[in-house]
Design an enzyme around this catalytic site. Sequence first.
Site, mmCIF file in Angstrom:
data_model
loop_
_atom_site.group_PDB
_atom_site.id
_atom_site.type_symbol
_atom_site.label_atom_id
_atom_site.label_comp_id
_atom_site.label_asym_id
_atom_site.label_seq_id
_atom_site.Cartn_x
_atom_site.Cartn_y
_atom_site.Cartn_z
ATOM 1 C CG HIS A 25 -2.096 0.898 1.065
ATOM 2 N ND1 HIS A 25 -2.043 2.248 1.325
ATOM 3 C CD2 HIS A 25 -3.356 0.644 0.635
ATOM 4 C CE1 HIS A 25 -3.220 2.773 1.066
ATOM 5 N NE2 HIS A 25 -4.044 1.835 0.645
ATOM 6 C CG ASP A 57 -8.221 -4.422 -3.295
ATOM 7 O OD1 ASP A 57 -9.455 -4.314 -3.360
ATOM 8 O OD2 ASP A 57 -7.444 -3.490 -3.519
HETATM 9 N N1 COA Z 1 4.107 -7.484 -4.422
HETATM 10 C C1 COA Z 1 5.451 -7.504 -4.440
HETATM 11 N N2 COA Z 1 6.212 -6.444 -4.172
HETATM 12 C C2 COA Z 1 5.583 -5.303 -3.869
HETATM 13 C C3 COA Z 1 4.196 -5.193 -3.821
HETATM 14 C C4 COA Z 1 3.447 -6.348 -4.108
HETATM 15 N N3 COA Z 1 2.117 -6.338 -4.090
HETATM 16 N N4 COA Z 1 3.834 -3.946 -3.487
HETATM 17 C C5 COA Z 1 4.986 -3.279 -3.338
HETATM 18 N N5 COA Z 1 6.039 -4.101 -3.573
HETATM 19 C C6 COA Z 1 7.458 -3.733 -3.498
HETATM 20 C C7 COA Z 1 7.912 -3.143 -4.817
HETATM 21 O O1 COA Z 1 8.339 -4.132 -5.711
HETATM 22 C C8 COA Z 1 9.001 -2.237 -4.351
HETATM 23 O O2 COA Z 1 10.100 -3.039 -4.030
HETATM 24 P P1 COA Z 1 11.589 -2.529 -4.315
HETATM 25 O O3 COA Z 1 11.746 -1.294 -3.478
HETATM 26 O O4 COA Z 1 12.401 -3.684 -3.868
HETATM 27 O O5 COA Z 1 11.620 -2.245 -5.783
HETATM 28 C C9 COA Z 1 8.467 -1.684 -3.033
HETATM 29 O O6 COA Z 1 7.604 -2.705 -2.528
HETATM 30 C C10 COA Z 1 7.685 -0.386 -3.197
HETATM 31 O O7 COA Z 1 6.653 -0.631 -4.150
HETATM 32 P P2 COA Z 1 5.999 0.482 -5.066
HETATM 33 O O8 COA Z 1 5.299 -0.168 -6.205
HETATM 34 O O9 COA Z 1 6.989 1.549 -5.377
HETATM 35 O O10 COA Z 1 4.935 1.090 -4.062
HETATM 36 P P3 COA Z 1 3.804 2.072 -4.448
HETATM 37 O O11 COA Z 1 3.512 2.851 -3.229
HETATM 38 O O12 COA Z 1 4.093 2.819 -5.694
HETATM 39 O O13 COA Z 1 2.590 1.072 -4.803
HETATM 40 C C11 COA Z 1 0.776 -0.314 -4.693
HETATM 41 C C12 COA Z 1 1.557 0.785 -3.990
HETATM 42 C C13 COA Z 1 -0.507 -0.568 -3.929
HETATM 43 C C14 COA Z 1 0.432 0.117 -6.115
HETATM 44 C C15 COA Z 1 1.649 -1.590 -4.721
HETATM 45 O O14 COA Z 1 1.878 -2.029 -3.407
HETATM 46 C C16 COA Z 1 1.040 -2.683 -5.570
HETATM 47 O O15 COA Z 1 1.197 -2.682 -6.795
HETATM 48 N N6 COA Z 1 0.271 -3.647 -4.938
HETATM 49 C C17 COA Z 1 -0.400 -4.661 -5.698
HETATM 50 C C18 COA Z 1 -1.709 -4.119 -6.235
HETATM 51 C C19 COA Z 1 -2.725 -3.944 -5.147
HETATM 52 O O16 COA Z 1 -2.947 -4.809 -4.324
HETATM 53 N N7 COA Z 1 -3.399 -2.783 -5.199
HETATM 54 C C20 COA Z 1 -4.440 -2.453 -4.263
HETATM 55 C C21 COA Z 1 -4.017 -1.357 -3.343
HETATM 56 S S1 COA Z 1 -5.222 -1.089 -2.077
#
Ligand code: COA
Length: 383
Positions: free
Chosen positions: A268, A319
Amino acid sequence: MSETATTKGTAAGTKGLEGIIAANSEICFIDGKEGRLLYEGYNIHELADKSSFEEICYLLWNGRLPKRDELEKLDRQLRVERAIYPEVLAFLRAVPKNAVPMTVLRTAVSMLALYDPDAEDMTPEANLRKAIRLTAQTSTILCAFHRMRNGLEPIAPNADLAHAANFLYMLRGTEPNEVEARCVDLILILHADHSLNASTFAGRVIASTLADMHSAATGAIGGLKGPLHGGANQRVLETLAEIGDVSRVEKYVKDLLAKGGKVMGFGHRVYKVEDPRAMHLRDWAKSLAERTGNSKWYDMSVEMERIVKEEKQISVNVDFYSATVQLCLGIPADLFTCIFAASRMAGWTAHVIEQQKHNRLIRPLAEYTGPAERPYVPIEQRG
Ligand code: COA
């Protein structure tokens, strides 16, 4: 160029606007470090245990909990406004049966503006009436579409049933039992608002141009559709279905992470600890698995949570377990995000009302990273 000249600071440290405060809001408070979520000052755990979706609507739209007569009045209004216009029903009948439900919902919600007598009236009173209609009718739209894509007739709303129970009734054609209705009510409570998430921000940007509430709601639905936001719950189920068995979870998750893939339903932007909404859904997923005697999805989910935590120290978000819960209720996976929208409509409309109360156009800057000014080259001279 003028934008470059006036830009203060840099976007480099704020990709995705992380950590940027873009609005003042009294609606929802999130403490990402402590895992706390409040609607209008009330803790989500207390609301989840004691409130109803109708009461949450009142709270979000009015900033305070209703007295009994106020709640009864809103409840009556929501029941009265559930029916959808015949033209919208005709559209739902005409759309391709294999259409993506969120696409259908987005278009149908936009269509509601054509027939709403208050569509272009931006007064607070008209905005509240539209918020009630939009929230009441979103559920009706998605149930009607779902039935018609399966060759069934849509079911008219039942004014004797509360919002959550009526939703399941319109979806399946039979009245739900108390446990099922309470479970849907809880899903609606937990998804109703979440501060300046991507879809709400999109809606507020649209509202800040003084465009109408239906435009903001339509834009917000588009924002919710993506898999990084509301579309994640459907992807969770698709992932579980692809894995197929608890014995295969570990390898699947490790392979995915090794490739740099993301596990849907985890992580998140704001919460650095577990999303406080997740525990309620985990509890319901467990109890529904026990009640239905089908624990396959719950067991796989628990195993997946264990491995992702071990490998990446990332927690589940709202989710993740909502997918198992909705599956146990017999809701098809491609409707999960629509149900999220049906709940979040209460929050989106509350944010439109708030935005337009103290409006200033939302118009940020971009850090210009393109070429410096250069002369226009006639087409025959371009290399
Ligand atoms: N699975 C695996 N790794 C994850 C992850 C996930 N669901 N969510 C975050 N990470 C990791 C990233 O790979 C990144 O790792 P790194 O620093 O080693 O590269 C780190 O955590 C930061 O992730 P990032 O995508 O930059 O965070 P964000 O704040 O931009 O994204 C979300 C937030 C929610 C988009 C992201 O956690 C995600 O894509 N989750 C899956 C989709 C989801 O469940 N969405 C519903 C949100 S309520």
